[in-house]
Design a protein around this motif. Structure first.
Motif, mmCIF file in Angstrom:
data_model
loop_
_atom_site.group_PDB
_atom_site.id
_atom_site.type_symbol
_atom_site.label_atom_id
_atom_site.label_comp_id
_atom_site.label_asym_id
_atom_site.label_seq_id
_atom_site.Cartn_x
_atom_site.Cartn_y
_atom_site.Cartn_z
ATOM 1 N N PHE A 3 0.837 -1.201 0.000
ATOM 2 C CA PHE A 3 0.000 0.000 0.000
ATOM 3 C C PHE A 3 0.875 1.255 0.000
ATOM 4 O O PHE A 3 0.527 2.263 -0.586
ATOM 5 N N PRO A 24 -2.256 -4.719 -1.377
ATOM 6 C CA PRO A 24 -3.423 -4.294 -2.152
ATOM 7 C C PRO A 24 -3.932 -5.404 -3.080
ATOM 8 O O PRO A 24 -3.156 -6.246 -3.529
ATOM 9 N N SER A 25 -5.211 -5.403 -3.340
ATOM 10 C CA SER A 25 -5.773 -6.318 -4.332
ATOM 11 C C SER A 25 -5.442 -5.778 -5.721
ATOM 12 O O SER A 25 -4.951 -4.656 -5.865
ATOM 13 N N GLN A 28 -7.092 -2.523 -6.542
ATOM 14 C CA GLN A 28 -6.527 -1.430 -5.730
ATOM 15 C C GLN A 28 -5.170 -1.000 -6.279
ATOM 16 O O GLN A 28 -4.881 0.189 -6.395
ATOM 17 N N GLN A 46 -15.484 -7.438 -10.393
ATOM 18 C CA GLN A 46 -16.583 -8.163 -9.767
ATOM 19 C C GLN A 46 -16.657 -7.875 -8.275
ATOM 20 O O GLN A 46 -15.732 -7.333 -7.688
ATOM 21 N N GLY A 48 -16.285 -8.446 -4.473
ATOM 22 C CA GLY A 48 -15.270 -9.127 -3.678
ATOM 23 C C GLY A 48 -13.845 -8.864 -4.120
ATOM 24 O O GLY A 48 -12.913 -9.526 -3.673
ATOM 25 N N LYS A 51 -13.061 -3.243 -4.315
ATOM 26 C CA LYS A 51 -13.284 -1.956 -4.971
ATOM 27 C C LYS A 51 -13.419 -0.812 -3.976
ATOM 28 O O LYS A 51 -12.932 0.291 -4.219
ATOM 29 N N THR A 52 -14.120 -1.061 -2.878
ATOM 30 C CA THR A 52 -14.421 0.026 -1.948
ATOM 31 C C THR A 52 -13.153 0.748 -1.500
ATOM 32 O O THR A 52 -13.062 1.967 -1.596
ATOM 33 N N ALA A 53 -12.168 -0.028 -1.040
ATOM 34 C CA ALA A 53 -10.905 0.605 -0.656
ATOM 35 C C ALA A 53 -10.230 1.184 -1.890
ATOM 36 O O ALA A 53 -9.571 2.225 -1.819
ATOM 37 N N GLN A 88 -22.868 -0.596 3.633
ATOM 38 C CA GLN A 88 -21.602 -1.301 3.740
ATOM 39 C C GLN A 88 -20.419 -0.404 3.346
ATOM 40 O O GLN A 88 -19.383 -0.417 3.999
ATOM 41 N N TYR A 96 -11.717 3.287 7.071
ATOM 42 C CA TYR A 96 -10.531 3.775 6.350
ATOM 43 C C TYR A 96 -10.172 5.210 6.749
ATOM 44 O O TYR A 96 -9.044 5.641 6.588
ATOM 45 N N ASP A 308 -21.255 -7.955 1.255
ATOM 46 C CA ASP A 308 -20.002 -8.496 1.743
ATOM 47 C C ASP A 308 -20.278 -9.697 2.629
ATOM 48 O O ASP A 308 -20.313 -9.620 3.845
ATOM 49 N N PHE A 409 -5.233 -12.738 -2.482
ATOM 50 C CA PHE A 409 -6.216 -11.840 -1.899
ATOM 51 C C PHE A 409 -7.454 -12.622 -1.487
ATOM 52 O O PHE A 409 -7.948 -12.505 -0.379
ATOM 53 N N ASN A 412 -6.963 -14.748 1.528
ATOM 54 C CA ASN A 412 -7.131 -13.923 2.718
ATOM 55 C C ASN A 412 -8.573 -13.864 3.136
ATOM 56 O O ASN A 412 -8.926 -14.055 4.277
ATOM 57 N N ARG A 416 -11.131 -15.214 6.674
ATOM 58 C CA ARG A 416 -11.688 -14.274 7.647
ATOM 59 C C ARG A 416 -12.648 -14.954 8.602
ATOM 60 O O ARG A 416 -13.475 -15.744 8.174
#
Ligand code: ADP
Ligand code: MG
Length: 416
Positions: A3, A24-25, A28, A46, A48, A51-53, A88, A96, A308, A409, A412, A416
């Motif tokens: 990152f 990072p994915s 990202q 897609q 998962g 994208k959000t981050a 979400q 963040y 999510d 990714f 990971n 969870r």
């Protein structure tokens, strides 16, 4: 790639570390530096893929860098198709931005607006919204979009599918001309391209993994049966397999409710999630499903999109979607990186046409079998019951993952 090398500031790096992200994915890695440079973006990714981050982190950084006024006008607007998705994203933004002086909030319909209006009055930097409520409150002059510098359209394809085109146009007309635009979509239909050409300025194209490299790792099965036997068959599968967390897709809200009732009648905890449910009911169902108190979540495509939910061992298509891409989105919910992901479709003879469409999209045939006692009453032509001739392609792909980064990714995620 870390990152840090993407150019993020310490306060964001700390927040990311606190979330437990180590690297990072793919999306990202590609999107963050471009957004930091001020580029418009057209991204295909897609659910998962992180994208959000991918859009939030650089927006937070740019907002923080150019912060001046005491009064907080809405400077970033994030539009999403569903309330769950909006909520979400806002949750993520809060996490963040934990080390920043940036205020964010979410507005959506289905709840009384008074609280939202009160919060708006205090000033927010980032507003996450579904189109309907946003326009409502703008009409009532409870908010102004005149100072927006960043616009994000998340799940843009789904927004168009849900009929938000006109609302989007109205919202675009309320924004200042000069701004940075980010458009995220899982598919690139003609309509999306048109939308993109209308409001993106020389966008950079960003792509996460090609769809098939993930889908091909999922064990896909078709059980042919009669429509009238599907509920029974599903219940048998759940009980025999002792499945504890199953996501089941139906095509309609009505179908979701009916099926849910039948499952509950057999003593299996289940909840339905779709657009006609109250916000409270949807949030509760999702929470119950995540914490294990609800074994079966019955969902329509629209309600499930973008949620999510951790990767699941089984995803069931109780009915096949009439849009082939939706099949890919649905089954993408199951263990993408692992071998234990299984996507099962219960297919009645009226749905064989959809199977063809899906096979065309995937580029290979799906294996279809019959469970004893649940044979379809109409005898199908022999070739529809046979194993596919052309399954070698799938095996090839299985042994040749295209994107090791993304696999890590996803691994990971599944832990969870
Ligand atoms: P999308 O919007 O593409 O569906 P999300 O942004 O909701 O994906 O992210 C999916 C999940 O992955 C979330 O639980 C998020 O916290 C997690 N995640 C995002 N980025 C990373 C990362 N770099 N490493 C590990 N997990 C991540
Ligand atoms: Mg998302």
């Amino acid at each position: 790639m870390s990152f840090k090398t993407l150019g993020l500031t310490d306060n964001l790096l700390k927040a990311v570390a606190q979330k437990g992200y180590t690297k990072p994915s793919v999306i990202q890695e590609k999107a963050i530096p471009l957004i930091l440079k001020g580029k418009d973006i057209l991204a295909s990714a897609q659910t998962g893929t992180g994208k959000t981050a991918g859009f939030t982190l650089p927006i937070l950084q740019l907002l923080e860098a150019s912060k001046h006024q005491k009064y907080k006008p809405i400077r970033a607007l994030i539009l999403t198709p569903t309330r769950e998705l909006a909520a979400q994203i806002q949750e993520n933004i809060k996490e963040y931005s934990i080390f920043l002086d940036i205020k964010s909030m979410v507005i959506f319909g289905g709840v009384k607006p008074a609280k939202q209006i009160a919060t708006l009055r205090q000033g927010v930097d980032i507003l996450v919204a579904t189109p309907g409520r946003l326009l409502d409150l703008e009409n009532q002059k409870k908010l102004s979009l005149k100072r927006v510098e960043f616009l994000v359209l998340d799940e843009a394809d789904r927004m168009l599918d849900m009929g938000f085109q006109r609302d989007i146009n109205k919202i675009l007309a309320l924004l200042p001309k000069r701004r940075q635009n980010l458009l995220f979509s899982a598919t690139f239909s003609k309509e999306i391209k048109k939308l993109a050409s209308e409001f993106l300025d020389h966008p950079a194209m960003v792509e996460a993994t090609p769809e098939n490299s993930t889908v091909d790792k999922i064990i896909q099965k078709i059980y042919r049966t009669d429509k009238s036997n599907k509920a029974k068959l599903l219940i048998k599968l759940i009980l025999d397999g002792n499945w504890q967390q199953v996501l089941v897709f139906t095509r309609t809200k009505h179908g979701a409710n009916n099926l849910c009732k039948k499952i509950v009648k057999k003593g299996i905890s289940a909840a339905a999630i779709h657009g006609n449910k109250s916000q409270g009911a949807r949030t509760k169902a999702l929470a119950g499903f995540k914490d294990g108190s609800i074994r079966v979540l019955v969902a329509t495509d629209i309600a499930a999109r973008g949620l999510d939910i951790p990767l699941l061992p089984q995803v069931i298509n109780y009915e096949l979607p009439n849009i082939s891409e939706d099949y890919v989105h649905r089954i993408g919910r199951t263990g993408r990186a692992g071998a234990n992901g299984e996507a099962i479709s219960l297919v009645s003879s009226d749905e064989l046409e959809y199977v063809k469409g899906i096979e065309k999209l995937l580029g290979y045939k799906l294996v279809s079998t019959v469970i004893e006692g649940f044979e379809p009453s109409l005898i199908q032509p022999e070739n529809e019951k046979l194993k596919p001739k052309n399954s070698s392609r799938r095996n090839n792909n299985n042994t040749k993952p295209k994107n090791s980064n993304n696999r890590n990714f996803n691994r990971n995620k599944s832990r969870r």
